[in-house]
Design a protein around this motif. Structure first.
Motif, PDB file in Angstrom:
ATOM      1  N   VAL A  53     -24.063  12.682 -57.002  1.00  0.00           N
ATOM      2  CA  VAL A  53     -24.174  11.964 -55.733  1.00  0.00           C
ATOM      3  C   VAL A  53     -25.167  10.812 -55.906  1.00  0.00           C
ATOM      4  O   VAL A  53     -26.221  10.985 -56.525  1.00  0.00           O
ATOM      5  CB  VAL A  53     -24.672  12.908 -54.615  1.00  0.00           C
ATOM      6  N   SER A  54     -24.840   9.669 -55.345  1.00  0.00           N
ATOM      7  CA  SER A  54     -25.747   8.525 -55.346  1.00  0.00           C
ATOM      8  C   SER A  54     -26.547   8.555 -54.047  1.00  0.00           C
ATOM      9  O   SER A  54     -25.975   8.585 -52.950  1.00  0.00           O
ATOM     10  CB  SER A  54     -24.938   7.228 -55.437  1.00  0.00           C
ATOM     11  N   VAL A  55     -27.881   8.562 -54.175  1.00  0.00           N
ATOM     12  CA  VAL A  55     -28.760   8.623 -53.004  1.00  0.00           C
ATOM     13  C   VAL A  55     -29.885   7.610 -53.161  1.00  0.00           C
ATOM     14  O   VAL A  55     -30.212   7.194 -54.272  1.00  0.00           O
ATOM     15  CB  VAL A  55     -29.352  10.047 -52.817  1.00  0.00           C
ATOM     16  N   PRO A  56     -30.509   7.195 -52.046  1.00  0.00           N
ATOM     17  CA  PRO A  56     -31.663   6.310 -52.160  1.00  0.00           C
ATOM     18  C   PRO A  56     -32.821   7.034 -52.848  1.00  0.00           C
ATOM     19  O   PRO A  56     -33.011   8.234 -52.655  1.00  0.00           O
ATOM     20  CB  PRO A  56     -32.015   5.964 -50.710  1.00  0.00           C
ATOM     21  N   SER A  57     -33.582   6.295 -53.625  1.00  0.00           N
ATOM     22  CA  SER A  57     -34.653   6.944 -54.378  1.00  0.00           C
ATOM     23  C   SER A  57     -35.779   7.449 -53.480  1.00  0.00           C
ATOM     24  O   SER A  57     -36.266   8.558 -53.660  1.00  0.00           O
ATOM     25  CB  SER A  57     -35.216   6.006 -55.445  1.00  0.00           C
ATOM     26  N   ASP A  58     -36.195   6.638 -52.497  1.00  0.00           N
ATOM     27  CA  ASP A  58     -37.335   7.069 -51.677  1.00  0.00           C
ATOM     28  C   ASP A  58     -37.197   6.749 -50.190  1.00  0.00           C
ATOM     29  O   ASP A  58     -38.130   6.909 -49.432  1.00  0.00           O
ATOM     30  CB  ASP A  58     -38.620   6.468 -52.219  1.00  0.00           C
ATOM     31  N   GLY A  59     -36.083   6.271 -49.754  1.00  0.00           N
ATOM     32  CA  GLY A  59     -35.880   5.988 -48.336  1.00  0.00           C
ATOM     33  C   GLY A  59     -36.282   4.598 -47.914  1.00  0.00           C
ATOM     34  O   GLY A  59     -36.125   4.220 -46.759  1.00  0.00           O
ATOM     35  N   SER A  60     -36.798   3.781 -48.817  1.00  0.00           N
ATOM     36  CA  SER A  60     -37.220   2.422 -48.457  1.00  0.00           C
ATOM     37  C   SER A  60     -36.045   1.444 -48.438  1.00  0.00           C
ATOM     38  O   SER A  60     -36.216   0.281 -48.125  1.00  0.00           O
ATOM     39  CB  SER A  60     -38.284   1.926 -49.447  1.00  0.00           C
TER      40      SER A  60
END
Length: 152
Positions: A53-60
Motif C-alpha cells: 500500500v502507498s501511504v503518506p510518510s508522516d501526514g504532512s
C-alpha cells in the motif's frame, strides 16, 4: 515384666493396624480421577501475504512510501480458512482502505500494532459474515502481523 512386654507389643500392633486402616480409608475414598485431558483443537491459519500500500510518510502531504504487510488469521475451523480465499478480494480492499487512511509513521509505530491487528481481525470477520455459513459469526480468533516493511 511379661505383662508390660505384652502391653507394648499389643499397643504397637494397634498402632500399626490403625495407621494401615487410616491409609486404606484415605486411598479408597479420595476424589474420583478427573476425566481424561481433552486434546486441544488444531489451530488453522489463513494468510494474506505481501499486501503493498502507498501511504503518506508522516501526514504532512509530502512524500509517499510503500508499506508491505503480511497478516495471518487463526481459527479452529478449517473450513473458515477455505472460505477466506473466497472473500479475500473484499478483505484486501478493506485492509487497503484502512491503511491508506493512516500514515507510515502511524503504521510502523510498535505501539499501534495491537490496535491494527484488532482492526484487521474485525475486517476479516466482517467479510466472513458475508460468506455463507459464517453469517453472524466470527470464525477467526486472532490476527498476527507477520511481516511489516516500509519502503521509500
Amino acid at each position: 515384666m511379661k505383662k508390660s512386654m505384652m502391653a507394648i507389643i499389643a499397643g504397637g500392633a494397634v498402632l500399626v493396624l490403625g495407621a494401615g486402616g487410616g491409609a486404606a480409608f484415605m486411598l479408597m475414598h479420595r476424589a474420583p480421577a478427573s476425566a481424561a485431558a481433552v486434546a486441544p483443537k488444531p489451530l488453522y491459519f489463513a494468510d494474506l501475504s505481501n499486501l503493498v500500500v502507498s501511504v503518506p510518510s508522516d501526514g504532512s502531504g509530502g512524500d509517499q512510501v510503500y508499506i508491505q504487510i503480511s497478516v495471518q488469521f487463526s481459527s479452529y475451523d478449517q473450513n473458515a480458512v477455505t472460505a477466506f480465499d473466497t472473500v479475500s478480494p473484499i478483505i484486501k480492499s478493506q485492509m487497503i482502505q484502512f491503511m491508506m487512511a493512516k500514515t507510515a509513521k502511524d503504521i510502523m509505530d510498535p505501539a499501534n500494532q495491537s490496535s491494527m491487528s484488532a482492526a484487521f481481525l474485525k475486517i476479516v470477520n466482517g467479510a466472513m459474515s458475508k460468506a455463507g455459513p459464517y453469517s453472524g459469526t466470527a470464525p477467526f480468533l486472532a490476527a498476527y502481523i507477520t511481516n511489516l516493511v516500509e519502503q521509500n
